[in-house]
Design a protein around this motif. Structure first.
Motif, PDB file in Angstrom:
ATOM      1  N   MET A   1       0.848  -1.192   0.000  1.00 32.75           N
ATOM      2  CA  MET A   1       0.000   0.000   0.000  1.00 32.75           C
ATOM      3  C   MET A   1       0.884   1.242   0.000  1.00 32.75           C
ATOM      4  O   MET A   1       1.716   1.413   0.882  1.00 32.75           O
ATOM      5  CB  MET A   1      -0.908  -0.010   1.227  1.00 32.75           C
ATOM      6  CG  MET A   1      -1.926  -1.137   1.257  1.00 32.75           C
ATOM      7  SD  MET A   1      -3.084  -1.008   2.630  1.00 32.75           S
ATOM      8  CE  MET A   1      -1.963  -1.088   4.017  1.00 32.75           C
ATOM      9  N   ASN A   2       0.685   2.107  -0.995  1.00 33.00           N
ATOM     10  CA  ASN A   2       1.537   3.271  -1.177  1.00 33.00           C
ATOM     11  C   ASN A   2       0.869   4.577  -0.788  1.00 33.00           C
ATOM     12  O   ASN A   2       1.469   5.637  -0.956  1.00 33.00           O
ATOM     13  CB  ASN A   2       2.002   3.341  -2.630  1.00 33.00           C
ATOM     14  CG  ASN A   2       2.841   2.147  -3.022  1.00 33.00           C
ATOM     15  OD1 ASN A   2       3.673   1.691  -2.241  1.00 33.00           O
ATOM     16  ND2 ASN A   2       2.618   1.633  -4.226  1.00 33.00           N
ATOM     17  N   GLU A   3      -0.374   4.529  -0.314  1.00 34.36           N
ATOM     18  CA  GLU A   3      -1.064   5.748   0.104  1.00 34.36           C
ATOM     19  C   GLU A   3      -1.551   5.607   1.542  1.00 34.36           C
ATOM     20  O   GLU A   3      -1.785   4.508   2.032  1.00 34.36           O
ATOM     21  CB  GLU A   3      -2.268   6.042  -0.809  1.00 34.36           C
ATOM     22  CG  GLU A   3      -1.912   6.288  -2.261  1.00 34.36           C
ATOM     23  CD  GLU A   3      -1.882   5.023  -3.074  1.00 34.36           C
ATOM     24  OE1 GLU A   3      -2.486   4.033  -2.644  1.00 34.36           O
ATOM     25  OE2 GLU A   3      -1.233   5.015  -4.128  1.00 34.36           O
ATOM     26  N   ALA A 269      -1.567  11.090   5.894  1.00 34.69           N
ATOM     27  CA  ALA A 269      -1.584  11.273   4.443  1.00 34.69           C
ATOM     28  C   ALA A 269      -0.181  11.491   3.889  1.00 34.69           C
ATOM     29  O   ALA A 269       0.178  10.943   2.840  1.00 34.69           O
ATOM     30  CB  ALA A 269      -2.481  12.453   4.081  1.00 34.69           C
ATOM     31  N   GLU A 270       0.618  12.268   4.590  1.00 35.86           N
ATOM     32  CA  GLU A 270       1.950  12.615   4.081  1.00 35.86           C
ATOM     33  C   GLU A 270       2.969  11.503   4.275  1.00 35.86           C
ATOM     34  O   GLU A 270       4.013  11.491   3.607  1.00 35.86           O
ATOM     35  CB  GLU A 270       2.439  13.895   4.762  1.00 35.86           C
ATOM     36  CG  GLU A 270       1.620  15.131   4.374  1.00 35.86           C
ATOM     37  CD  GLU A 270       2.054  16.385   5.096  1.00 35.86           C
ATOM     38  OE1 GLU A 270       1.617  17.479   4.672  1.00 35.86           O
ATOM     39  OE2 GLU A 270       2.820  16.285   6.080  1.00 35.86           O
ATOM     40  N   PHE A 311      -4.860  10.380  -0.239  1.00 30.91           N
ATOM     41  CA  PHE A 311      -5.321   9.827   1.037  1.00 30.91           C
ATOM     42  C   PHE A 311      -6.695   9.218   0.803  1.00 30.91           C
ATOM     43  O   PHE A 311      -7.610   9.898   0.338  1.00 30.91           O
ATOM     44  CB  PHE A 311      -5.387  10.962   2.057  1.00 30.91           C
ATOM     45  CG  PHE A 311      -5.556  10.557   3.491  1.00 30.91           C
ATOM     46  CD1 PHE A 311      -4.797   9.540   4.056  1.00 30.91           C
ATOM     47  CD2 PHE A 311      -6.453  11.239   4.310  1.00 30.91           C
ATOM     48  CE1 PHE A 311      -4.927   9.200   5.390  1.00 30.91           C
ATOM     49  CE2 PHE A 311      -6.595  10.914   5.647  1.00 30.91           C
ATOM     50  CZ  PHE A 311      -5.829   9.891   6.191  1.00 30.91           C
ATOM     51  N   ASP A 312      -6.850   7.929   1.112  1.00 33.04           N
ATOM     52  CA  ASP A 312      -8.073   7.208   0.759  1.00 33.04           C
ATOM     53  C   ASP A 312      -8.916   6.870   1.978  1.00 33.04           C
ATOM     54  O   ASP A 312      -8.393   6.425   3.004  1.00 33.04           O
ATOM     55  CB  ASP A 312      -7.745   5.898   0.036  1.00 33.04           C
ATOM     56  CG  ASP A 312      -7.527   6.107  -1.452  1.00 33.04           C
ATOM     57  OD1 ASP A 312      -7.974   7.150  -1.955  1.00 33.04           O
ATOM     58  OD2 ASP A 312      -6.914   5.243  -2.090  1.00 33.04           O
ATOM     59  N   SER A 313     -10.222   7.064   1.849  1.00 32.88           N
ATOM     60  CA  SER A 313     -11.184   6.586   2.845  1.00 32.88           C
ATOM     61  C   SER A 313     -11.516   5.133   2.525  1.00 32.88           C
ATOM     62  O   SER A 313     -11.777   4.788   1.362  1.00 32.88           O
ATOM     63  CB  SER A 313     -12.445   7.446   2.802  1.00 32.88           C
ATOM     64  OG  SER A 313     -13.448   6.906   3.634  1.00 32.88           O
ATOM     65  N   ILE A 314     -11.546   4.283   3.534  1.00 31.56           N
ATOM     66  CA  ILE A 314     -11.688   2.852   3.286  1.00 31.56           C
ATOM     67  C   ILE A 314     -12.321   2.169   4.492  1.00 31.56           C
ATOM     68  O   ILE A 314     -12.135   2.602   5.631  1.00 31.56           O
ATOM     69  CB  ILE A 314     -10.302   2.238   2.967  1.00 31.56           C
ATOM     70  CG1 ILE A 314     -10.432   0.822   2.396  1.00 31.56           C
ATOM     71  CG2 ILE A 314      -9.381   2.285   4.177  1.00 31.56           C
ATOM     72  CD1 ILE A 314      -9.124   0.303   1.802  1.00 31.56           C
ATOM     73  N   LEU A 319      -9.560  -2.524   3.845  1.00 31.92           N
ATOM     74  CA  LEU A 319      -8.168  -2.240   4.191  1.00 31.92           C
ATOM     75  C   LEU A 319      -7.425  -3.534   4.500  1.00 31.92           C
ATOM     76  O   LEU A 319      -6.276  -3.728   4.066  1.00 31.92           O
ATOM     77  CB  LEU A 319      -8.107  -1.292   5.383  1.00 31.92           C
ATOM     78  CG  LEU A 319      -6.702  -0.960   5.898  1.00 31.92           C
ATOM     79  CD1 LEU A 319      -5.827  -0.355   4.789  1.00 31.92           C
ATOM     80  CD2 LEU A 319      -6.785   0.002   7.083  1.00 31.92           C
ATOM     81  N   ALA A 320      -8.046  -4.434   5.244  1.00 30.72           N
ATOM     82  CA  ALA A 320      -7.417  -5.715   5.551  1.00 30.72           C
ATOM     83  C   ALA A 320      -7.119  -6.493   4.280  1.00 30.72           C
ATOM     84  O   ALA A 320      -6.028  -7.072   4.119  1.00 30.72           O
ATOM     85  CB  ALA A 320      -8.323  -6.542   6.469  1.00 30.72           C
ATOM     86  N   ASN A 321      -8.050  -6.503   3.349  1.00 34.42           N
ATOM     87  CA  ASN A 321      -7.834  -7.206   2.082  1.00 34.42           C
ATOM     88  C   ASN A 321      -6.715  -6.585   1.275  1.00 34.42           C
ATOM     89  O   ASN A 321      -5.893  -7.301   0.680  1.00 34.42           O
ATOM     90  CB  ASN A 321      -9.131  -7.203   1.263  1.00 34.42           C
ATOM     91  CG  ASN A 321     -10.214  -8.092   1.863  1.00 34.42           C
ATOM     92  OD1 ASN A 321      -9.924  -9.025   2.617  1.00 34.42           O
ATOM     93  ND2 ASN A 321     -11.467  -7.798   1.558  1.00 34.42           N
ATOM     94  N   GLN A 322      -6.657  -5.253   1.236  1.00 33.75           N
ATOM     95  CA  GLN A 322      -5.569  -4.580   0.511  1.00 33.75           C
ATOM     96  C   GLN A 322      -4.223  -4.933   1.112  1.00 33.75           C
ATOM     97  O   GLN A 322      -3.254  -5.179   0.383  1.00 33.75           O
ATOM     98  CB  GLN A 322      -5.783  -3.067   0.513  1.00 33.75           C
ATOM     99  CG  GLN A 322      -6.818  -2.562  -0.463  1.00 33.75           C
ATOM    100  CD  GLN A 322      -6.785  -1.061  -0.610  1.00 33.75           C
ATOM    101  OE1 GLN A 322      -5.822  -0.395  -0.211  1.00 33.75           O
ATOM    102  NE2 GLN A 322      -7.831  -0.486  -1.187  1.00 33.75           N
TER     103      GLN A 322
END
Length: 326
Positions: A1-3, A269-270, A311-314, A319-322
């Motif tokens: 995950m890059n974000e 986010a940063e 920055f992603d809302s999830i 999130l666990a699957n990603q």
């Protein structure tokens, strides 16, 4: 995950969540506004494209007492503290008060929104740390939570433990039932139970309140691999911050609370980290306008971070699957 990721989980429980602390008569006014809160919340999420995990007490899936009977677990906890006996409360509910304990249509309304997920808050608002219950009682509770959700074509993949009471063996039970993620505790939280609270725990509670306005514990953002490995059977997504409801007595410092949350979001986010916010729908049921002004301010900040930093809302389960597939 890059974000970085923005996670929100709600403990959706109605009176089941605090009947041992506040009577129904003292709570009716507040609980009567929960449906309005949920509807406004869904509208705001649609406006800003924000996802939420609604960790829902299993009994809320029923329309009334009659409907819940078919899903009651065979084994039930026999808490030493009888004030926590959910099933004794169930016996006492009068027909005119069922709306404070059952919310089938409202749960379905949330489930029909593709942005969000329905998780579990256990079937009966189960207390894992209390004397008088055991792991077999918990297994039956989780089984009932899953079965009543299946009856409404909802698959449960995430859990929030009531009052943040989690035990490794009980977490393993959740994994065995197909649950992929849970909300753990950051270092600044402790598990709440009804046993005598020591002075140091009162001090910790006071520190957590102060920390909502002034930085004591840090930003509480993190990388998911700090708490999990790719071999984890169930993924821990720790809470970062509780969104405290508006308090007129603290009006002068209300902006500090929101600013504290925004600064943590910015750091996440940063730095490609997680920020996990949580609260209860009934927290917003008093001072609705002020609470939603705060939340919309947070959502506006999220939108800026999404556009600037991806920055992603999830939801918790997504999130666990990603994480597992990254």
């Amino acid at each position: 995950m890059n974000e970085g990721k923005f996670v929100i989980s709600l403990d959706f429980e109605l009176h089941w969540g605090f009947f041992d602390n506040r009577t129904l008569e003292d709570s009716k006014s507040q609980l009567s506004n929960v449906e309005n809160v949920i509807e406004k919340l869904l509208e705001l999420c649609n406006q800003y494209n924000v996802s939420i995990t609604f960790a829902t007490v299993g009994m809320l899936f029923a329309e009334n007492k009659r409907e819940i009977i078919a899903f009651l677990p065979k084994r039930k906890p026999n808490y030493t503290n009888k004030l926590l006996n959910t099933y004794e409360l169930l016996d006492q509910i009068q027909p005119e008060d069922e709306k404070y304990y059952f919310a089938k249509s409202l749960v379905n309304k949330v489930a029909n929104q593709s942005l969000h997920e329905i998780g579990t808050h256990t079937f009966s608002h189960y207390y894992c740390h209390e004397d008088g219950q055991n792991i077999n009682d918990f297994k039956d509770d989780i089984s009932s939570a899953i079965e009543i959700s299946k009856s409404q074509n909802t698959t449960i993949s995430s859990i929030v433990f009531p009052r943040n009471q989690s035990i490794p063996e009980y977490i393993k039970v959740c994994e065995e039932y197909g649950i992929s993620t849970y909300r753990g505790n950051c270092w600044f939280n402790f598990n709440n139970d009804s046993r005598q609270i020591q002075i140091k725990e009162y001090a910790m509670m006071a520190c957590r309140v102060i920390d909502s306005y002034v930085n004591i514990s840090g930003k509480n953002t993190y990388k998911l691999q700090d708490y999990n490995s790719k071999n984890s059977g169930i993924i821990n997504i720790p809470a970062s911050r509780f969104l405290r409801p508006y308090n007129a007595k603290l009006k002068a410092i209300e902006k500090l609370k929101v600013k504290r949350i925004k600064r943590s979001m910015t750091k996440a986010a940063e730095n490609n980290e997680i920020f996990h916010l949580w609260f209860h729908p009934h927290n917003f049921a008093n001072n609705i306008e002020e609470n939603f002004q705060n939340l919309e301010s947070i959502f506006k900040h999220y939108k800026q971070l999404h556009e600037r930093n991806n920055f992603d809302s999830i939801t918790m389960s997504n999130l666990a699957n990603q994480f597992l597939n990254s």
